[in-house]
Structure formats: C-alpha cells, structure tokens
Scaffold this active site. Structure first.
Site, PDB file in Angstrom:
ATOM      1  N   GLU A  83       8.832   1.070   2.781  1.00  0.00           N
ATOM      2  CA  GLU A  83       8.422   1.618   1.507  1.00  0.00           C
ATOM      3  C   GLU A  83       6.986   1.288   1.196  1.00  0.00           C
ATOM      4  OE1 GLU A  83      10.012   0.106  -2.215  1.00  0.00           O
ATOM      5  OE2 GLU A  83      10.599  -1.671  -1.083  1.00  0.00           O
ATOM      6  N   GLY A  84       6.419   2.083   0.365  1.00  0.00           N
ATOM      7  CA  GLY A  84       5.052   1.846  -0.065  1.00  0.00           C
ATOM      8  C   GLY A  84       4.951   2.214  -1.511  1.00  0.00           C
ATOM      9  N   GLN A  85       3.740   2.205  -2.025  1.00  0.00           N
ATOM     10  CA  GLN A  85       3.631   2.470  -3.448  1.00  0.00           C
ATOM     11  C   GLN A  85       3.974   3.901  -3.793  1.00  0.00           C
ATOM     12  OE1 GLN A  85      -0.132   2.038  -5.253  1.00  0.00           O
ATOM     13  NE2 GLN A  85       0.721   2.185  -7.281  1.00  0.00           N
ATOM     14  N   PHE A  86       3.642   4.799  -2.894  1.00  0.00           N
ATOM     15  CA  PHE A  86       3.839   6.198  -3.240  1.00  0.00           C
ATOM     16  C   PHE A  86       5.118   6.768  -2.674  1.00  0.00           C
ATOM     17  CE2 PHE A  86      -0.788   5.651  -3.485  1.00  0.00           C
ATOM     18  CZ  PHE A  86      -0.926   5.950  -4.826  1.00  0.00           C
ATOM     19  N   LYS A 107      10.647  10.797   5.061  1.00  0.00           N
ATOM     20  CA  LYS A 107       9.542  10.242   4.272  1.00  0.00           C
ATOM     21  C   LYS A 107       9.602  10.900   2.924  1.00  0.00           C
ATOM     22  CE  LYS A 107       5.664   9.846   7.380  1.00  0.00           C
ATOM     23  NZ  LYS A 107       4.251  10.213   7.566  1.00  0.00           N
ATOM     24  N   ASP A 156      -3.123   3.262  14.769  1.00  0.00           N
ATOM     25  CA  ASP A 156      -2.151   2.167  14.748  1.00  0.00           C
ATOM     26  C   ASP A 156      -1.179   2.297  15.905  1.00  0.00           C
ATOM     27  OD1 ASP A 156      -0.868  -0.106  13.974  1.00  0.00           O
ATOM     28  OD2 ASP A 156       0.228   0.817  12.311  1.00  0.00           O
TER      29      ASP A 156
END
Ligand SMILES: *[C@@H]1O[C@H](CO)[C@@H](O)[C@H](O)[C@H]1NC(C)=O
Ligand SMILES: *[C@@H]1O[C@H](CO)[C@@H](O)[C@H](O)[C@H]1NC(C)=O
Ligand SMILES: *[C@@H]1O[C@H](CO)[C@@H](O)[C@H](O)[C@H]1NC(C)=O
Ligand SMILES: *[C@@H]1O[C@H](CO)[C@@H](O)[C@H](O)[C@H]1NC(C)=O
Length: 842
Positions: A557-560, A594, A698
């Site tokens: 997970e991430g902020q958006f 996603k 990455d």
C-alpha cells in the site's frame, strides 16, 4: 497545525485516518512513565517504561518476566493516554540495545478500553486479530489500524507460535477524540433486497454487544469513513454492498423513527451534531425527515426535547452531512429519534461538536503531568456550522502546500548531504566540476561549505505524519542521519543534523508500496518523447466487472492506493488471443489489482489513467501484462497478471542448489540451467523495455515474478511515482532508494538510465545465482555502501565488488563485472547481455 487537528475529526472518508497520524508520545516523551505499565517485567531495567519506540534507555525495551507461549495471552504492555484518542496506526520494535539484544515480537494483538474496565479485542475489517510484528530487533514496523480505535487505554499483547523471549518498544499514532462519544446504542442494521441480491447494512465493526440491538460500543458511525453516494459501493475494498452504511427500513419501526442513544465521557456543552446520510431517493432512501433529541445531564432526562426538521431533498441524490444545532444543551447522554422520510434511512457517520472541541489554538499533545490534557482553555471558538466543509477544503489545501514546502526544503537538505558526501569522496586533485541533471543541485567542487542550515524546517517535527517503509529501501532520513560520519568539520556535521535527526521517519508525500515485505514506489520512467507516442489513443484495455474479483491478500500500500492479490473469474475473455495463460477455462486466475484510493487528488487520478495507457502498450512475454481495468466507477483499478510462485526472491529463498546437501535436507532445488534460464528471461524483458527507452529504475529479484516452469515476468507494483508530474516526481524520486541495486551515478547524481538498469541487472543476476540468501553487500552498512559508491566514482581500485557466487562460472561473473563498469558507455546493452547469457548456457 491546530486547525488541522480540529478538521481531522470533522472531515470524512479517510481524511481523519490520513491526517490523524501524529505520534502520541511514547517516543517523544509526552506520555509519562507512570502511564506505561505491564503485566510483568523481566527486571527493573526492562520495565514497562522502557517500552518506548526508538528509545535505548535501560536495557533497551520492555521485556515480560516469562517467555511467551503459543495460545497464551498473559503478557501485555499497557499505555494510558489519559483521555480518549482516535488511533490510526501503531508502531513496534524489538530490543536491540546497541547489538546486544535480539528479542522482538513476531506477532501481537491489541486490546483497548475506553473506561479501563471493559476491554475489547481489536479486529481488522476482515475480522482478524493478529497483527504481524517485527522480523528483527531494530526495524520499526508500522501497521495501519483498519478500523481505527477510539480508546484511552491500549494494550499490546505479544503472540507467538512457539515459546520465545519477547521484548517490545511501541508507539501509538493518532489524535485526540474530541467528540467525547464513548458509545452509541442503536437498533441493528437491516438487510435490503436489491434486484434479488441482499445488501447488508449491519454495523460490521461495532465493538459493543449486538443482539437485537447494538449496545455499549462504537463502530462504523464513528470510524471516520463516509459512505459514497451510491451505497452499493465502498471505499473499503472487497466488502459486501452497503458496507459503509448502517440502515433501517420503516417496516420494522411502527413508530416511524429509529432511536439512537449516545453516551459521552462527561457532561459537555453541545453545539452541533452532524449526521452523514445517504439520499439515493430513487431507491427509496432519504435522509431523516425530523430528529427529536432528549438530553440527560445529571441523572434525569430533560423534559423538553429539541426538534429539528431538515428540508427533505428529492433533487440531489448525493450523500451529505446534515448539521443539527444542539443549541448549547449541557448533557452527558443524548437520545435522538430520527424519523423516516422514505422507506429507508441510512447513516454512515455521526459526529458531535461540543465545548472541548473549541480549543485554544495550541495543538496540545498529551501534556506532562497534568491529568487529562485537553479540558482546558475553551478560549478559541470556531463557528463551524455552515463553513466546516469550506474550512476543511482550505485546510486540506494548506496542508498539502505545507507538505510540499517541507518536501522541497527537505529535498534541498538531502541534496546538500549528497553533495557533501560525494564531494568528500572525490579526491582533492579532482577539479572538474560536474553539471547535473537536477537544476536545484548544481555541483561544483570548490564550492565553499554552502551551509545555510534550513532552520525553517525545525518546526513541528514531532507532528510529522508517517508512512510505512520496507526493508530493502533506504530511507533518506536515515541516510542523512548516517551521513555525518563522512564529514570532517563539526560545523558541517551540525548542519546535517538539523531537523531530521529526531528519529521520526520523515515522510510526507512519498507513495510507498509494500510488496510482500518489500517497498517500492516506482514505475517505469518514460521519456517525454515516448510518452507522446504512447498517449493520445484511447486505453486499449477493457473494463472488468469488479464483482468478479475476490480479495485474497494485500500485497502493498501507499498513500494513493493499494495493491491487492485477487482471484478473478472469467478473466479469459479479457485476454488477447496472443496471450496464453496456461490454465484451464473457468478457473479463477490470480491477478494483482492496483487500486487508487477514491480520495486521491485529481493529479493522482490523471496519472493513474496515464499509467494505464502506458502499461496497456507493454506487451512482452517477460513483462507483467495489464489485463483489464475498472475505471467506470471508483475506486479506479488496474488488473495485472500475477504469477503463482510469487516473486523470485521468495521463490529462490525457498529453494536450494542441486547437490549433496539438498539431497540430505530434501529441500526443493533449482538447477543451474534453470537459474540461467530465468536470468535470460529477465534480460529479455529488459531488452524489450530498453528498446522502448523505458527505464525501470527498480530492477531486483523482488520485482520479478515466477510462474510455472520457471517463467519470469518483470513487474512493477509501484504507484507510478514518476508520473506525478514533473516537479513532484523529482521531489519524490529521492524518497525511497534501493541503494544496493543502484549504480553510482544514480546514487550520486540522481541519473536513471538504461545503463543504470544494466547495473541493477548485474546485482539481480548476482542475487539469482546466490539464491537470494543474503542482501547484496550484506557485510556493508548503508553508509559503507554509499562510501563504496564513492570508490566506484573515483575508480582507484578500492571499490568493493559483489563476490563471484559459488555457482557462477567465470564467463557469467564477467557479465556482472561489465554491468558494474564505471563508464556507462562501457556497460553492455541488454541485447548483448541476453546474447551472452544464451551463449553461456551452451
Ligand atoms: C454483516 O453482514 C455481512 C454480510 O452478510 C456478514 O458477513 C458479517 O458477518 C456481518 N457482520 C456482523 C458484525 O454481523
Ligand atoms: C455553553 O457554551 C456557550 C457558548 O460558549 C455559552 O454561552 C453557555 O453559557 C454555555 N453553557 C453552559 C451551561 O455553560
Ligand atoms: C414506509 O414508507 C413508505 C414511503 O414513505 C410508505 O409508503 C409506507 O407506508 C411506509 N411503511 C410503513 C409501515 O410505515
Ligand atoms: C492556550 O494554551 C496555552 C498552552 O496550552 C496556554 O499557555 C495559554 O495561556 C492558553 N491561552 C489562553 C488564551 O487560554
């Protein structure tokens, strides 16, 4: 900040959960020693008061007297916050004690209490209690609490599947619960039949008793999450229709109203109540027609109730807050009758504004000593009846601006650090000056110590919100803390320390994804030119019916947004004919989803759609394919392939090389030729990307997925960091850095090119041939890795290379060494690497 503090509890739909992330004072010291207690302690030097996150006092953590046994929940560390708090995040850490300690909790549960007598076990939205804890004694693990907790007392209870010694250091993150509500009692939510399908309006996170009605608890009406206009959809992923709402039908209430009783922590002077209601009148749902509230201050109910009738709205179907003025009634309990305006009535959130919500403008964390900290100073009133939402918006904007400014300033510091570090790494005779990509960072060797310490940033570091990070990525603030070792003059060291050495992970806007324990926030870097070629046309993938997705686990997970592992039914129809999934028909397929959070800003949404366009045009057997999208309704999703064997790192860690040892241990093996086969596929996928001028940024085994028969596909589960428009990207580009995979020029100069992907490929190849049994340069600390980067730059034969793996023939090691050439032009292309790998197998 104080405005934020207030708004954080009035806003909705993630606003409270995402703004309300302040450390509550274990690490900062605002929580007093006497408010930290425990079931037992091993010794005086491991007492409860040493259980503070990021503290090294005493013997370095709280440790209980006995070992923790499976199925026993005897031990706990308890924190008294002295008043009710809204807690959204917890952090845990083990006992490191400068390297002596190695005890930590692999798992734990949380119990909480609002009154100190009734204890409630926390469960996540899926009903699970156990929270995954630490994997080593020093890293901080942060876990979002979904749903958040409203409590005064919190207990951490270590859990283990075998008998083990456990020590813990902890922190709670959140803000004060200004509503003061300790429970609401209401009739249980009911069930609607919509086109033959049941829609459940039960309060699924209610923490009191539910028999015929709900008593003594808080739940969805106070979880800070508002329902959407269309009640069948939800912010929460993969839950049943109607999840966000608690709803009732007039059939069950012959009196024509629903009674909800509210109890508060003490007598308060109430100004308003806000009720978030659905108003989908086409489905016979309307906000209430009238509300009648009765107040109880001491023992008795007041004789005269207060009544309010909002205008019945059958024009606008959007869900809304209805504000009910409570006319300064003094009460410690309140019961309200909400009258039906139509067949159904549905609420998703109820908030209260009372005297103590009107603080003095100082943002008050739990203060030293003086008991419940927030009952003072009702001096600064905020008139909030009609302008709340406006204020909320303004404040959100201010907040974002502040965050951006902080990031910009922070980035400058970070670049100064790099500048200094790299300057020091260069020898004095070096006089050439490099001109760099980034305009904010013009490198010049004889630049005198340009140490304008950015003192503007010293404010508010204790209130930085924090976002989780994973272990393979270096957090720049930590790097910065480590970098002073490079400096020779104390003046410079002081300069570097300034605002970020306070131990609080310093993140504002980084979008970070945890993919199976790995954080990665990248996507392919796309040159503007290619971007033009790619965009323009419409999205080349089809919409997928969201209901055919079944949630399995959260990958990151991430902020958006979030990445979920799901099973998809009927995905076959969405695949091109040139696309072969080796599964039989009608079998559910594993996919990664996603998902952009519904509250993501417009830029994030646009960029998400842009990313879909890019992804939809990547077609290669060794690149993860975008299969379908859900963009007709929120939350926006992109559905990509996922491979049954997970990522290559985990896959290889489970396997061993063929040989005597594996025969004895009976472990699954991978032959050398299959390792080579996998590496060749990675090279092939990268060859495709580089032919489009895409830079992955990455590449690592953790970003390669393994399917049947050792097939490999390169993935990228980042949340499109570089797509957040030019400037934003450059700020974020430095947010999280996988330094052990990065070329010297990426680390020192911030340059990411196909040649730096080639470098990362060399490291990935090395990982593959060592079965990922250790991190690259595992014997070097992070600062030594950076130091080594300087040696690569100087190229005086003092740089350390990754050693030749046992399994690795000279010809393949030579490929690796070529990938790590100092001069980018001397590194091989992916085409050449691919060919060389094929040749090495014959
Ligand atoms: C609420 O309803 C859903 C859907 O039927 C069910 O799965 C869940 O267990 C219910 N929760 C509670 C607390 O009753
Ligand atoms: C409640 O607050 C209002 C506004 O601050 C004030 O005028 C009123 O006197 C208060 N009521 C009581 C009973 O203290
Ligand atoms: C429920 O509300 C609908 C719409 O207002 C009305 O027609 C119906 O008679 C009501 N039913 C009961 C039992 O009150
Ligand atoms: C506001 O609070 C601060 C500290 O909490 C206190 O020093 C100050 O006197 C208060 N202001 C007023 C006007 O009460």
């Amino acid at each position: 900040m104080s405005m934020l503090y207030i708004v954080s509890l009035t806003g909705c739909s993630y606003l409270s959960a995402c703004v309300c992330r302040y450390p509550l004072g274990m690490s900062g010291g605002q929580i007093q020693d006497e408010d930290i207690s425990a079931s037992s302690q091993w010794s005086e030097s491991t007492a409860a008061r040493y259980g503070r996150l990021d503290f090294e006092e005493g013997d370095g953590a709280w440790c209980p007297e006995r070992t923790v046994e499976p199925d026993s929940l005897k031990e706990f560390l308890q924190i008294d916050l002295r008043s009710l708090h809204f807690i959204t995040l917890v952090g845990t850490q083990g006992r490191h004690a400068g390297g002596i300690g190695n005890e930590f909790a692999q798992m734990y549960k949380i119990k909480y209490s609002r009154d100190g007598s009734r204890w409630i076990s926390w469960r996540n939205r899926q009903g699970e209690q156990v929270i995954e804890g630490n994997r080593n004694a020093y890293d901080i693990m942060l876990k979002d609490l979904e749903p958040p907790i409203i409590a005064r007392f919190v207990r951490f209870m270590p859990v283990s599947d075998h008998s083990m010694n456990v020590c813990m250091r902890v922190e709670l993150y959140g803000c004060e619960w200004l509503d003061g509500l300790v429970s609401y009692n209401a009739p249980a939510g009911e069930q609607m039949s919509l086109e033959g399908q049941p829609v459940h309006f039960n309060d699924s996170v209610y923490d009191g008793a539910v028999i015929y009605s709900m008593t003594e608890g808080l739940g969805q009406l106070t979880d800070g999450m508002c329902g959407l206009d269309d009640f069948t959809h939800s912010h929460v992923y993969n839950v049943w229709p109607g999840y966000d709402y608690v709803g009732w039908t007039n059939e069950s209430f012959p009196n024509g109203y629903v009674e909800i009783m509210f109890e508060f922590d003490r007598t308060r002077n109430f100004t308003t109540m806000k009720v978030h209601c659905n108003n989908m009148f086409t489905r016979h749902i309307k906000a209430f027609r009238q509300v009648v509230c009765y107040f109880r201050s001491e023992a008795d109910w007041e004789a005269t109730p207060l009544s309010f009738s909002p205008v019945v709205d059958d024009v606008n179907p959007s869900a809304r807050f209805i504000t009910v003025s409570l006319a300064n009634h003094m009460a410690s309990a309140m019961k309200c009758h909400f009258y039906f305006a139509d067949t159904w009535m549905m609420f998703s959130e109820i908030t209260f504004q009372s005297d103590t919500a009107m603080y003095n403008t100082t943002l008050a964390p739990p203060k030293t000593g003086s008991g419940p900290p927030t009952r003072d100073d009702p001096t600064h009133k905020i008139d909030d009846s009609n302008t709340r939402i406006l204020i909320g918006c303004l404040v959100a904007i201010i907040f974002i601006l502040v965050a951006i400014i902080v990031i910009i300033l922070w980035r400058q510091v970070w670049q100064k650090m790099l500048e200094k570090a790299s300057r020091r790494m260069l020898d004095d005779e070096l006089t050439a000056s490099l001109s760099l990509q980034s305009e904010t960072f013009a490198y010049s060797h004889n630049n005198p110590s340009s140490s304008s310490a950015p003192s503007e940033q010293e404010s508010s570091s204790t209130y930085e919100r924090i976002f989780p990070l994973g272990p393979d990525y270096q957090e720049p603030s930590r790097l910065i803390r480590k970098l002073p070792e490079f400096s020779h003059s104390s003046e410079e060291a002081g300069d570097m320390k300034s605002p970020y050495c306070d131990g609080v992970p310093h993140y504002a806007e980084a979008d970070i994804v945890n993919l199976q324990g790995v954080t990665g926030g990248n996507t392919y870097a796309v040159p503007a030119l290619t971007m033009d070629l790619l965009s323009g046309k419409d999205v080349a993938v089809e919409e997928f019916p969201r209901k055919l997705l079944t949630f399995k686990e959260k990958l990151g997970e991430g902020q958006f947004g979030e990445v979920h592992l799901c099973e998809a039914e009927g995905m076959q129809e969405f695949m091109d004919e040139d696309f072969s999934f080796d599964i039989s028909d009608n079998q559910p397929v594993l996919v990664a989803v996603k998902m952009l959070r519904a509250d993501a800003n417009k830029n994030a949404r646009n960029d998400f759609l842009k990313e879909i366009k890019i992804m939809s045009r990547l077609k290669d057997p060794n690149i993860i394919r975008l299969l379908a999208v859900c963009i007709c309704s929120d939350p926006l999703c992109m559905i990509t392939e996922y491979m049954e064997n997970g990522d290559l790192n985990q896959f290889l860690s489970r396997h061993e090389p063929e040989g005597q040892l594996a025969l004895i241990s009976n472990a699954p093996t991978v032959s050398y030729s299959n390792l080579c086969y996998m590496a060749t596929q990675i090279a092939s996928g990268m060859r495709y990307l580089s032919s489009l001028n895409f830079v992955h940024r990455d590449l690592a085994t953790r970003n390669c997925l393994v399917g049947k028969n050792y097939t490999i596909k390169i993935a990228d589960f980042g949340m499109s960091r570089n797509l957040y428009s030019g400037d934003y990207y450059r700020i974020q580009g430095r947010a999280v850095l996988p330094i052990r995979w990065m070329s010297w020029e990426s680390i020192l100069l911030g340059k990411f090119t196909t040649a730096s992907d080639v470098w990362a490929f060399g490291v990935t190849l090395w990982e593959t041939l060592t079965f990922c049994n250790e991190q690259p340069y595992s014997q070097l600390t992070d600062e030594q890795v950076i130091e080594n980067t300087g040696e690569f730059f100087r190229d005086q034969k003092r740089q350390v290379y990754l050693p030749q793996p046992v399994l690795c023939p000279d010809s393949v090691y030579k490929i690796m060494l070529n990938c790590w050439r100092r001069n980018t032009k001397e590194r091989p292309s992916f085409q050449e690497i691919h060919r060389a790998l094929l040749e090495s197998q014959t």
